[in-house]
Design a protein around this motif. Sequence first.
Motif, mmCIF file in Angstrom:
data_model
loop_
_atom_site.group_PDB
_atom_site.id
_atom_site.type_symbol
_atom_site.label_atom_id
_atom_site.label_comp_id
_atom_site.label_asym_id
_atom_site.label_seq_id
_atom_site.Cartn_x
_atom_site.Cartn_y
_atom_site.Cartn_z
ATOM 1 N N LYS A 284 0.831 -1.198 0.000
ATOM 2 C CA LYS A 284 0.000 0.000 0.000
ATOM 3 C C LYS A 284 0.872 1.257 0.000
ATOM 4 C CE LYS A 284 -3.852 2.189 2.486
ATOM 5 N NZ LYS A 284 -3.212 3.521 2.508
ATOM 6 N N ASP A 285 1.993 1.210 0.718
ATOM 7 C CA ASP A 285 2.886 2.364 0.730
ATOM 8 C C ASP A 285 3.453 2.640 -0.657
ATOM 9 O OD1 ASP A 285 2.402 2.459 3.424
ATOM 10 O OD2 ASP A 285 4.259 1.418 3.989
ATOM 11 N N ILE A 286 3.737 1.573 -1.396
ATOM 12 C CA ILE A 286 4.254 1.738 -2.761
ATOM 13 C C ILE A 286 3.202 2.397 -3.651
ATOM 14 C CG2 ILE A 286 5.068 0.489 -4.800
ATOM 15 C CD1 ILE A 286 6.264 -1.584 -2.925
ATOM 16 N N ASN A 287 1.963 1.937 -3.533
ATOM 17 C CA ASN A 287 0.886 2.544 -4.325
ATOM 18 C C ASN A 287 0.679 4.010 -3.953
ATOM 19 O OD1 ASN A 287 0.217 0.352 -5.944
ATOM 20 N ND2 ASN A 287 -1.232 -0.484 -4.457
ATOM 21 N N ASP A 288 0.734 4.307 -2.654
ATOM 22 C CA ASP A 288 0.495 5.682 -2.217
ATOM 23 C C ASP A 288 1.631 6.612 -2.640
ATOM 24 O OD1 ASP A 288 -1.826 4.807 -1.076
ATOM 25 O OD2 ASP A 288 -1.002 4.632 0.957
ATOM 26 N N GLU A 289 2.862 6.107 -2.607
ATOM 27 C CA GLU A 289 4.009 6.977 -2.888
ATOM 28 C C GLU A 289 4.310 7.100 -4.376
ATOM 29 O OE1 GLU A 289 8.703 7.474 -1.529
ATOM 30 O OE2 GLU A 289 7.421 5.911 -0.644
ATOM 31 N N TYR A 290 4.193 5.981 -5.114
ATOM 32 C CA TYR A 290 4.586 5.998 -6.527
ATOM 33 C C TYR A 290 3.414 5.844 -7.489
ATOM 34 C CZ TYR A 290 9.140 5.192 -4.385
ATOM 35 O OH TYR A 290 10.269 5.298 -3.629
ATOM 36 N N GLY A 291 2.228 5.518 -6.982
ATOM 37 C CA GLY A 291 1.076 5.368 -7.847
ATOM 38 C C GLY A 291 0.747 3.910 -8.126
ATOM 39 N N HIS A 292 -0.495 3.691 -8.548
ATOM 40 C CA HIS A 292 -0.954 2.319 -8.786
ATOM 41 C C HIS A 292 -0.280 1.684 -9.998
ATOM 42 C CE1 HIS A 292 -4.130 2.142 -5.722
ATOM 43 N NE2 HIS A 292 -4.301 3.436 -5.965
ATOM 44 N N ILE A 293 0.161 2.503 -10.946
ATOM 45 C CA ILE A 293 0.855 1.925 -12.107
ATOM 46 C C ILE A 293 2.160 1.270 -11.655
ATOM 47 C CG2 ILE A 293 1.994 2.458 -14.285
ATOM 48 C CD1 ILE A 293 -0.052 4.600 -14.778
ATOM 49 N N ALA A 294 2.867 1.940 -10.754
ATOM 50 C CA ALA A 294 4.098 1.350 -10.224
ATOM 51 C C ALA A 294 3.794 0.058 -9.474
ATOM 52 C CB ALA A 294 4.802 2.347 -9.308
ATOM 53 N N GLY A 295 2.688 0.043 -8.725
ATOM 54 C CA GLY A 295 2.293 -1.182 -8.038
ATOM 55 C C GLY A 295 1.987 -2.307 -9.002
ATOM 56 N N ASP A 296 1.312 -1.980 -10.109
ATOM 57 C CA ASP A 296 1.014 -3.007 -11.122
ATOM 58 C C ASP A 296 2.291 -3.536 -11.760
ATOM 59 O OD1 ASP A 296 -1.644 -2.630 -10.579
ATOM 60 O OD2 ASP A 296 -2.048 -1.406 -12.362
ATOM 61 N N VAL A 297 3.233 -2.636 -12.030
ATOM 62 C CA VAL A 297 4.505 -3.080 -12.611
ATOM 63 C C VAL A 297 5.240 -4.006 -11.648
ATOM 64 C CG1 VAL A 297 6.784 -2.309 -13.384
ATOM 65 C CG2 VAL A 297 4.734 -1.060 -14.090
ATOM 66 N N LEU A 298 5.230 -3.670 -10.367
ATOM 67 C CA LEU A 298 5.883 -4.516 -9.373
ATOM 68 C C LEU A 298 5.231 -5.894 -9.316
ATOM 69 C CD1 LEU A 298 7.885 -4.916 -7.053
ATOM 70 C CD2 LEU A 298 6.169 -3.934 -5.502
ATOM 71 N N LEU A 299 3.900 -5.948 -9.302
ATOM 72 C CA LEU A 299 3.206 -7.238 -9.270
ATOM 73 C C LEU A 299 3.537 -8.076 -10.493
ATOM 74 C CD1 LEU A 299 -0.335 -6.104 -8.034
ATOM 75 C CD2 LEU A 299 1.364 -7.392 -6.724
ATOM 76 N N THR A 300 3.611 -7.426 -11.653
ATOM 77 C CA THR A 300 3.922 -8.147 -12.884
ATOM 78 C C THR A 300 5.329 -8.721 -12.852
ATOM 79 O OG1 THR A 300 2.443 -6.674 -14.107
ATOM 80 C CG2 THR A 300 4.007 -7.965 -15.387
ATOM 81 N N ARG A 301 6.297 -7.912 -12.401
ATOM 82 C CA ARG A 301 7.687 -8.370 -12.374
ATOM 83 C C ARG A 301 7.905 -9.459 -11.327
ATOM 84 N NH1 ARG A 301 11.044 -2.618 -12.990
ATOM 85 N NH2 ARG A 301 10.408 -2.198 -15.155
ATOM 86 N N VAL A 302 7.277 -9.300 -10.177
ATOM 87 C CA VAL A 302 7.413 -10.323 -9.148
ATOM 88 C C VAL A 302 6.811 -11.644 -9.619
ATOM 89 C CG1 VAL A 302 6.670 -10.991 -6.839
ATOM 90 C CG2 VAL A 302 7.555 -8.702 -7.230
ATOM 91 N N SER A 303 5.646 -11.582 -10.226
ATOM 92 C CA SER A 303 4.991 -12.796 -10.719
ATOM 93 C C SER A 303 5.845 -13.495 -11.761
ATOM 94 C CB SER A 303 3.626 -12.440 -11.314
ATOM 95 O OG SER A 303 2.804 -11.798 -10.368
ATOM 96 N N LYS A 304 6.418 -12.711 -12.678
ATOM 97 C CA LYS A 304 7.264 -13.300 -13.721
ATOM 98 C C LYS A 304 8.509 -13.926 -13.122
ATOM 99 C CE LYS A 304 9.486 -12.141 -18.122
ATOM 100 N NZ LYS A 304 9.769 -11.043 -19.097
ATOM 101 N N ALA A 305 9.121 -13.250 -12.141
ATOM 102 C CA ALA A 305 10.325 -13.792 -11.504
ATOM 103 C C ALA A 305 10.026 -15.065 -10.736
ATOM 104 C CB ALA A 305 10.931 -12.739 -10.580
ATOM 105 N N TRP A 306 8.927 -15.086 -10.021
ATOM 106 C CA TRP A 306 8.562 -16.285 -9.271
ATOM 107 C C TRP A 306 8.249 -17.449 -10.200
ATOM 108 C CZ3 TRP A 306 4.810 -13.880 -5.105
ATOM 109 C CH2 TRP A 306 5.595 -13.199 -4.147
#
Length: 351
Positions: free
Chosen positions: A217-239
């Motif tokens: 939630k802190d990431i979304n609040d500080e950098y925006g939901h687009i940054a949160g979506d990018v993080l979720l995508t990259r983490v999912s791909k790495a896992w």
Amino acid sequence: MLDRLMAKTRKLDESALTLLVYIGGTTVLYAAGGSAYWPSANTWARCAVLVSLILGVAATVMLMRLKGPSPKRTIGHVTFMGIVAVALSFSASNTLPTYLICVLATMFLGMHIGAFWSERNAGMWVGALAVFAVLGAAAGPFESSFIAYVLIALGVVGATEVFGAFARRMRYTATHDALTGLLNRFGFESKVAKMLPVCAARGLSVSMAVLDLDHFKDINDEYGHIAGDVLLTRVSKAWKAELSRRDVLGRLGGDEFVLFMPGVLEAEAWQIIDRLRRAHRVEWSVGIVCMPAARRWAEIYRAADADLYRAKRSRPPKSARPSAPSAPPRPSTPPRPGTSGPEQSEWRIAR
């Protein structure tokens, strides 16, 4: 009796239920068509009608005896029985209405094959269906030209491909997360529910891990939901790159993921978790449970989810953590926890 029948059909999945409707409907139509030309039919036609009816009744009994997820072997046997039945009905048809009934039955069976079989297996099944249908029509007493046989084959293949592509797309959309491409809650539940009976029959234990990103939630609040979506995508791909084909990874929603590991014990499960930690530097918490596959998937998930929240509560608050990432790495095989309650006496929960 009707209530009992409805109760049994509610236990069937979509593949078995739609196939049951097809088998029941076509069997009734074969019986109606056969009764219309029975007085003028020869011995072969009468035998063909009787055998197709017997196959329909046997297939219905096989489907009604199913409970829970339908085994592919049973669906395959019933599908083959449907192919043979439609070929026999073709060979006995001597009127246009009965001939058209067989044509429609062939196309509907092809649509079912396209919808519920993989693209590779559907090609083999629809090829067999087209060949059996054309041979049955050619051997039947109803006079038709060569172009009619070509149209039957093209109609079956076309109906299977078009309906199969549409059904696969709809099924993918319904079972996968649009952002990460992982299984969503419905898709994950459905897949695990099908895998658990197989693991239980083989006497295997299963492990499940619930993974939750820290401070998302802190990431979304500080950098925006687009940054949160990018993080979720990259983490999912790495896992996903660190997992084997046996493992099932899904996103339940938000920043919560769940990993199902069939045939994996506690020590190996923690080795897999360590690989995931090294795959991406984002911080996340995990709860793991290892238990017999005879349990329902919801029980396994609740135990792993409870362990996740115990792990979260045991961590120091964010303000109390050191600024530098100097915390020691998590051991690949953690010590066994003590038995602190009746639930933990049934399986080992690692934290």
